[in-house]
Design a protein around this motif. Structure first.
Motif, PDB file in Angstrom:
ATOM      1  N   VAL A 123       7.007 -46.549 -12.449  1.00 21.96           N
ATOM      2  CA  VAL A 123       5.702 -46.445 -13.110  1.00 21.96           C
ATOM      3  C   VAL A 123       4.585 -46.301 -12.069  1.00 21.96           C
ATOM      4  O   VAL A 123       3.850 -45.323 -12.060  1.00 21.96           O
ATOM      5  N   SER A 124       4.473 -47.308 -11.181  1.00 24.08           N
ATOM      6  CA  SER A 124       3.385 -47.280 -10.205  1.00 24.08           C
ATOM      7  C   SER A 124       3.484 -46.050  -9.300  1.00 24.08           C
ATOM      8  O   SER A 124       2.521 -45.285  -9.160  1.00 24.08           O
ATOM      9  N   ASP A 125       4.656 -45.873  -8.691  1.00 20.79           N
ATOM     10  CA  ASP A 125       4.806 -44.746  -7.765  1.00 20.79           C
ATOM     11  C   ASP A 125       4.653 -43.418  -8.489  1.00 20.79           C
ATOM     12  O   ASP A 125       4.067 -42.461  -7.941  1.00 20.79           O
ATOM     13  N   GLU A 126       5.174 -43.319  -9.726  1.00 19.05           N
ATOM     14  CA  GLU A 126       5.060 -42.065 -10.477  1.00 19.05           C
ATOM     15  C   GLU A 126       3.619 -41.797 -10.887  1.00 19.05           C
ATOM     16  O   GLU A 126       3.179 -40.641 -10.948  1.00 19.05           O
ATOM     17  N   THR A 127       2.852 -42.857 -11.182  1.00 24.13           N
ATOM     18  CA  THR A 127       1.432 -42.675 -11.539  1.00 24.13           C
ATOM     19  C   THR A 127       0.653 -42.146 -10.352  1.00 24.13           C
ATOM     20  O   THR A 127      -0.180 -41.238 -10.482  1.00 24.13           O
ATOM     21  N   VAL A 128       0.920 -42.695  -9.173  1.00 31.06           N
ATOM     22  CA  VAL A 128       0.251 -42.217  -7.970  1.00 31.06           C
ATOM     23  C   VAL A 128       0.654 -40.774  -7.689  1.00 31.06           C
ATOM     24  O   VAL A 128      -0.179 -39.937  -7.301  1.00 31.06           O
ATOM     25  N   GLU A 129       1.941 -40.475  -7.896  1.00 32.23           N
ATOM     26  CA  GLU A 129       2.415 -39.098  -7.684  1.00 32.23           C
ATOM     27  C   GLU A 129       1.760 -38.152  -8.690  1.00 32.23           C
ATOM     28  O   GLU A 129       1.439 -36.996  -8.356  1.00 32.23           O
ATOM     29  N   MET A 130       1.545 -38.628  -9.923  1.00 32.29           N
ATOM     30  CA  MET A 130       0.905 -37.793 -10.954  1.00 32.29           C
ATOM     31  C   MET A 130      -0.521 -37.440 -10.544  1.00 32.29           C
ATOM     32  O   MET A 130      -0.969 -36.298 -10.710  1.00 32.29           O
ATOM     33  N   LEU A 131      -1.263 -38.395  -9.957  1.00 35.52           N
ATOM     34  CA  LEU A 131      -2.623 -38.117  -9.493  1.00 35.52           C
ATOM     35  C   LEU A 131      -2.606 -37.078  -8.382  1.00 35.52           C
ATOM     36  O   LEU A 131      -3.428 -36.149  -8.371  1.00 35.52           O
ATOM     37  N   ALA A 132      -1.655 -37.182  -7.451  1.00 41.23           N
ATOM     38  CA  ALA A 132      -1.578 -36.220  -6.360  1.00 41.23           C
ATOM     39  C   ALA A 132      -1.256 -34.828  -6.884  1.00 41.23           C
ATOM     40  O   ALA A 132      -1.797 -33.821  -6.394  1.00 41.23           O
ATOM     41  N   THR A 133      -0.398 -34.762  -7.917  1.00 40.82           N
ATOM     42  CA  THR A 133      -0.044 -33.462  -8.501  1.00 40.82           C
ATOM     43  C   THR A 133      -1.243 -32.823  -9.181  1.00 40.82           C
ATOM     44  O   THR A 133      -1.482 -31.605  -9.080  1.00 40.82           O
ATOM     45  N   VAL A 134      -2.029 -33.645  -9.900  1.00 39.77           N
ATOM     46  CA  VAL A 134      -3.223 -33.126 -10.587  1.00 39.77           C
ATOM     47  C   VAL A 134      -4.237 -32.610  -9.582  1.00 39.77           C
ATOM     48  O   VAL A 134      -4.883 -31.565  -9.799  1.00 39.77           O
ATOM     49  N   LYS A 135      -4.372 -33.323  -8.451  1.00 38.25           N
ATOM     50  CA  LYS A 135      -5.325 -32.881  -7.429  1.00 38.25           C
ATOM     51  C   LYS A 135      -4.874 -31.550  -6.816  1.00 38.25           C
ATOM     52  O   LYS A 135      -5.702 -30.697  -6.476  1.00 38.25           O
ATOM     53  N   ALA A 136      -3.566 -31.374  -6.671  1.00 36.71           N
ATOM     54  CA  ALA A 136      -3.059 -30.144  -6.062  1.00 36.71           C
ATOM     55  C   ALA A 136      -3.031 -28.989  -7.046  1.00 36.71           C
ATOM     56  O   ALA A 136      -3.296 -27.840  -6.676  1.00 36.71           O
ATOM     57  N   LYS A 137      -2.675 -29.293  -8.289  1.00 37.34           N
ATOM     58  CA  LYS A 137      -2.537 -28.227  -9.282  1.00 37.34           C
ATOM     59  C   LYS A 137      -2.969 -28.761 -10.648  1.00 37.34           C
ATOM     60  O   LYS A 137      -2.311 -29.616 -11.215  1.00 37.34           O
ATOM     61  N   LYS A 138      -4.067 -28.290 -11.131  1.00 37.20           N
ATOM     62  CA  LYS A 138      -4.612 -28.778 -12.400  1.00 37.20           C
ATOM     63  C   LYS A 138      -3.862 -28.139 -13.567  1.00 37.20           C
ATOM     64  O   LYS A 138      -4.199 -27.039 -14.013  1.00 37.20           O
ATOM     65  N   ASP A 139      -2.852 -28.857 -14.037  1.00 39.69           N
ATOM     66  CA  ASP A 139      -2.016 -28.359 -15.132  1.00 39.69           C
ATOM     67  C   ASP A 139      -2.083 -29.375 -16.270  1.00 39.69           C
ATOM     68  O   ASP A 139      -1.412 -30.410 -16.237  1.00 39.69           O
ATOM     69  N   PRO A 140      -2.921 -29.130 -17.284  1.00 39.68           N
ATOM     70  CA  PRO A 140      -3.107 -30.117 -18.368  1.00 39.68           C
ATOM     71  C   PRO A 140      -1.795 -30.442 -19.089  1.00 39.68           C
ATOM     72  O   PRO A 140      -1.550 -31.603 -19.454  1.00 39.68           O
TER      73      PRO A 140
END
Length: 343
Positions: A228-245
């Motif tokens: 959960v925690s690590d995946e949430t942080v990874e999700m933020l990094a992915t959104v910053k790199a590629k904005k895919d709603p």
């Protein structure tokens, strides 16, 4: 009366001839070792000068033991399982040897069988065989008993004993030692694991149950951190790199569902811990409080990802907020681990 001839009236010492290869020679009696002997080594034989504890006058007797070791190859030979033992029936015990009655006992290895005897050219009687048990023997070692009468130096001749012996029997004693140690260790292991108490120690069972539940809670918390925690942080990094709603929506839904499942499991475990050990209620409350802090920080990280996706926050502000949230998340997770260690 005085001895007019001057011949000795007592025996103070006499000479025994031993094989040249004899080693570890000892001379003792029932009292113990006799130190008045002297061993002289020559090329052909070893001469042992024996001095009894007292001079031997006419008709006097003494009892003593002589022992020594010789290399087996000098007296023992074999071909496969067929063995031949050859040795003098009597030794040169003293000069002008005279033996009224001689008894020779030959102890062979355990498992020896099919004995055949080749006697020297004088009368030797074979008595009934016997058995003797020493260390780690199971069914005993065969003892061949021989007797003869009226022997002197001309009777110092070899006797030959033929027998069969399986060399695998040499492994018997080491195997017995290994089995004995295995039995001892197995018995000890079983004994220490058995509970011989008549009454049931309810407190002990409760403590063991609580320890198991704490371990289960620790595993659940570790899953929250990794899944959960690590995946949430990874999700933020992915959104910053590629904005895919679409990707953000699916990832957030999966993470939220998993987080709810794991927190429900943790809540059920904490309730069981309090039920079994009410004294741990304060420590469980501390864990729940720390878990609440982690939940709030994860929600803030998800909210920041939504802002980045909607272009509602600048890049600089986003980085500052991200660093601040990650620092607090790391602190919260360390505090959770400390609260679990206190249970």
């Amino acid at each position: 009366q005085r001895n007019p001839i001057g011949a000795p009236t007592a025996v103070k010492s006499f000479r025994t001839v031993l094989p040249a290869s004899s080693k570890n020679v000892y001379y003792r009696d029932d009292i113990g070792n006799i130190s008045t002997s002297n061993l002289r080594e020559t090329e052909d034989a070893n001469e042992l000068e024996i001095r009894p504890r007292f001079p031997l006058f006419g008709g006097w007797q003494t009892k003593y033991y002589i022992g020594y070791s010789v290399p087996s190859y000098e007296m023992l030979s074999h071909s496969g399982q067929n063995y031949k033992l050859e040795f003098p029936f009597v030794d040169h015990s003293y000069d002008n040897l005279v033996i009224d009655d001689a008894e020779v006992r030959v102890i062979l290895p355990e498992g020896a069988s099919d004995f055949e005897i080749v006697y020297p050219n004088y009368e030797i009687t074979r008595e009934a065989d016997e058995k003797v048990k020493t260390y780690l023997d199971t069914f005993g070692r065969p003892v061949l008993v021989f007797s003869a009468k009226n022997l002197e130096e001309n009777h110092i001749k070899n006797i030959e004993i033929y027998y069969k012996f399986n060399p695998m029997m040499l492994l018997q004693e080491p195997v017995l030692v290994v089995i004995a140690f295995m039995v001892i260790f197995t018995t000890v292991i079983i004994f220490v694991r058995l509970d011989f108490s008549i009454s049931v120690d309810e407190n002990k069972e409760a403590r063991e149950r609580v320890a198991y539940l704490v371990e289960e809670l620790f595993n659940t918390s570790s899953k929250i951190k990794s899944s959960v925690s690590d995946e949430t942080v990874e999700m933020l990094a992915t959104v910053k790199a590629k904005k895919d709603p679409k990707h953000f929506k699916n990832a957030k839904k999966e993470i939220d569902g998993l987080y709810k499942t794991l927190t429900d499991e943790a809540t059920a475990v904490t309730k069981k811990i309090i039920a079994l050990s009410p004294t741990l209620a304060d420590r469980v409350a501390e864990f729940n409080r720390r878990e609440g802090e982690r939940k709030a920080l994860l929600a803030s990280i998800s909210s920041l990802a939504e802002k980045v996706l909607g272009d509602k926050v600048s890049k600089t502000t986003c980085n500052e907020q991200e660093n601040n949230l990650l620092s607090k998340l790391y602190t919260a997770q360390t505090a959770i681990e400390d609260s679990l260690a206190a249970l």
